[in-house]
Design a protein around this motif. Structure first.
Motif, PDB file in Angstrom:
ATOM      1  N   SER A 155       9.189  37.693  29.043  1.00  0.00           N
ATOM      2  CA  SER A 155       9.384  36.932  30.269  1.00  0.00           C
ATOM      3  C   SER A 155      10.891  36.899  30.523  1.00  0.00           C
ATOM      4  O   SER A 155      11.645  36.422  29.681  1.00  0.00           O
ATOM      5  CB  SER A 155       8.828  35.517  30.108  1.00  0.00           C
ATOM      6  OG  SER A 155       9.067  34.767  31.272  1.00  0.00           O
ATOM      7  N   THR A 156      11.312  37.416  31.665  1.00  0.00           N
ATOM      8  CA  THR A 156      12.737  37.520  31.968  1.00  0.00           C
ATOM      9  C   THR A 156      13.028  36.938  33.340  1.00  0.00           C
ATOM     10  O   THR A 156      12.304  37.200  34.297  1.00  0.00           O
ATOM     11  CB  THR A 156      13.188  39.000  31.945  1.00  0.00           C
ATOM     12  OG1 THR A 156      12.874  39.562  30.690  1.00  0.00           O
ATOM     13  CG2 THR A 156      14.670  39.119  32.199  1.00  0.00           C
ATOM     14  N   ARG A 157      14.110  36.172  33.417  1.00  0.00           N
ATOM     15  CA  ARG A 157      14.543  35.610  34.700  1.00  0.00           C
ATOM     16  C   ARG A 157      15.663  36.470  35.277  1.00  0.00           C
ATOM     17  O   ARG A 157      16.497  36.983  34.547  1.00  0.00           O
ATOM     18  CB  ARG A 157      15.014  34.172  34.517  1.00  0.00           C
ATOM     19  CG  ARG A 157      13.876  33.243  34.108  1.00  0.00           C
ATOM     20  CD  ARG A 157      14.352  31.844  33.830  1.00  0.00           C
ATOM     21  NE  ARG A 157      14.762  31.190  35.073  1.00  0.00           N
ATOM     22  CZ  ARG A 157      15.726  30.284  35.132  1.00  0.00           C
ATOM     23  NH1 ARG A 157      16.384  29.931  34.052  1.00  0.00           N
ATOM     24  NH2 ARG A 157      16.044  29.724  36.268  1.00  0.00           N
ATOM     25  N   LEU A 158      15.679  36.587  36.608  1.00  0.00           N
ATOM     26  CA  LEU A 158      16.704  37.347  37.320  1.00  0.00           C
ATOM     27  C   LEU A 158      17.219  36.538  38.498  1.00  0.00           C
ATOM     28  O   LEU A 158      16.445  35.869  39.179  1.00  0.00           O
ATOM     29  CB  LEU A 158      16.142  38.648  37.897  1.00  0.00           C
ATOM     30  CG  LEU A 158      15.633  39.691  36.967  1.00  0.00           C
ATOM     31  CD1 LEU A 158      14.140  39.800  37.066  1.00  0.00           C
ATOM     32  CD2 LEU A 158      16.278  41.002  37.330  1.00  0.00           C
ATOM     33  N   VAL A 159      18.519  36.641  38.750  1.00  0.00           N
ATOM     34  CA  VAL A 159      19.122  36.142  39.975  1.00  0.00           C
ATOM     35  C   VAL A 159      18.946  37.242  41.014  1.00  0.00           C
ATOM     36  O   VAL A 159      19.124  38.419  40.711  1.00  0.00           O
ATOM     37  CB  VAL A 159      20.633  35.871  39.758  1.00  0.00           C
ATOM     38  CG1 VAL A 159      21.360  35.754  41.079  1.00  0.00           C
ATOM     39  CG2 VAL A 159      20.843  34.633  38.916  1.00  0.00           C
ATOM     40  N   GLU A 185       7.254  38.711  34.312  1.00  0.00           N
ATOM     41  CA  GLU A 185       6.505  38.539  33.076  1.00  0.00           C
ATOM     42  C   GLU A 185       5.656  39.761  32.784  1.00  0.00           C
ATOM     43  O   GLU A 185       5.011  40.307  33.673  1.00  0.00           O
ATOM     44  CB  GLU A 185       5.610  37.297  33.167  1.00  0.00           C
ATOM     45  CG  GLU A 185       6.402  36.019  33.269  1.00  0.00           C
ATOM     46  CD  GLU A 185       5.540  34.770  33.224  1.00  0.00           C
ATOM     47  OE1 GLU A 185       4.335  34.879  32.926  1.00  0.00           O
ATOM     48  OE2 GLU A 185       6.085  33.692  33.485  1.00  0.00           O
ATOM     49  N   ILE A 194      20.943  32.491  33.444  1.00  0.00           N
ATOM     50  CA  ILE A 194      20.015  33.594  33.700  1.00  0.00           C
ATOM     51  C   ILE A 194      20.698  34.888  33.264  1.00  0.00           C
ATOM     52  O   ILE A 194      21.837  35.151  33.653  1.00  0.00           O
ATOM     53  CB  ILE A 194      19.623  33.639  35.189  1.00  0.00           C
ATOM     54  CG1 ILE A 194      18.855  32.355  35.543  1.00  0.00           C
ATOM     55  CG2 ILE A 194      18.800  34.880  35.505  1.00  0.00           C
ATOM     56  CD1 ILE A 194      18.468  32.241  36.990  1.00  0.00           C
ATOM     57  N   VAL A 204      15.751  33.269  42.618  1.00  0.00           N
ATOM     58  CA  VAL A 204      15.578  33.414  41.179  1.00  0.00           C
ATOM     59  C   VAL A 204      14.131  33.843  40.955  1.00  0.00           C
ATOM     60  O   VAL A 204      13.212  33.244  41.520  1.00  0.00           O
ATOM     61  CB  VAL A 204      15.852  32.093  40.431  1.00  0.00           C
ATOM     62  CG1 VAL A 204      15.511  32.215  38.955  1.00  0.00           C
ATOM     63  CG2 VAL A 204      17.310  31.671  40.606  1.00  0.00           C
ATOM     64  N   PHE A 205      13.962  34.902  40.178  1.00  0.00           N
ATOM     65  CA  PHE A 205      12.628  35.418  39.886  1.00  0.00           C
ATOM     66  C   PHE A 205      12.385  35.422  38.395  1.00  0.00           C
ATOM     67  O   PHE A 205      13.313  35.585  37.604  1.00  0.00           O
ATOM     68  CB  PHE A 205      12.488  36.866  40.384  1.00  0.00           C
ATOM     69  CG  PHE A 205      12.371  36.969  41.864  1.00  0.00           C
ATOM     70  CD1 PHE A 205      11.129  36.963  42.466  1.00  0.00           C
ATOM     71  CD2 PHE A 205      13.499  37.076  42.656  1.00  0.00           C
ATOM     72  CE1 PHE A 205      11.014  37.063  43.842  1.00  0.00           C
ATOM     73  CE2 PHE A 205      13.397  37.182  44.026  1.00  0.00           C
ATOM     74  CZ  PHE A 205      12.147  37.180  44.622  1.00  0.00           C
ATOM     75  N   THR A 206      11.128  35.280  38.020  1.00  0.00           N
ATOM     76  CA  THR A 206      10.714  35.470  36.637  1.00  0.00           C
ATOM     77  C   THR A 206       9.763  36.652  36.621  1.00  0.00           C
ATOM     78  O   THR A 206       8.770  36.669  37.366  1.00  0.00           O
ATOM     79  CB  THR A 206      10.007  34.219  36.090  1.00  0.00           C
ATOM     80  OG1 THR A 206      10.905  33.109  36.165  1.00  0.00           O
ATOM     81  CG2 THR A 206       9.586  34.431  34.644  1.00  0.00           C
TER      82      THR A 206
END
Length: 134
Positions: free
Chosen positions: A16-20, A11, A54, A7-9
């Protein structure tokens, strides 16, 4: 059994977006034909996106033969959560859960993944021996 690869954020100054992250590997013959995430991988990522809340998934495909990979510039390998896909998956999960509660196997979904399924013996896909799928 499965788990999310990461899981990444990401920015920026305004977002600010989270990704699997889902990492997939394949041989050159399949890798060279890749133009977008594979449908079964999209479904798998939707389970992670829903469970982790996410909104996006990024697929990193790696060529087993050359170690080449799709990279971060391949935006076609980033997908948003799709409510239609999730709804279809929820119906499938409900069907399997109902079958488990009633003690009846759900309808077969025969694929190359049958070899790795813990229910291979009970399901006996097309009455073909496990060695056929290797």
């Amino acid at each position: 059994q499965s788990s999310c690869d990461g899981v990444f954020t990401i920015e920026t100054e305004s977002v600010s977006t989270r990704l699997v992250l889902e990492i997939k590997t394949s041989r050159s013959t399949k890798y060279e034909k890749l133009r977008a995430p594979q449908p079964e991988h999209i479904e798998q990522a939707h389970v992670y996106m829903a469970a982790l809340d996410i909104p996006f998934a990024w697929f990193l495909y790696m060529n087993k033969d050359t170690q080449n990979y799709t990279g971060t510039d391949a935006q076609r390998f980033v997908i948003p959560f799709d409510a239609v896909i999730w709804s279809r998956l929820e119906k499938r999960f409900a069907s399997v859960t109902e079958a488990a509660h009633s003690g009846v196997l759900p309808p077969q979904e025969i694929s190359l993944d049958c070899n790795d399924c813990p229910y291979f013996s009970a399901c006996s896909p097309m009455n073909v021996p496990r060695s056929f799928y290797r």
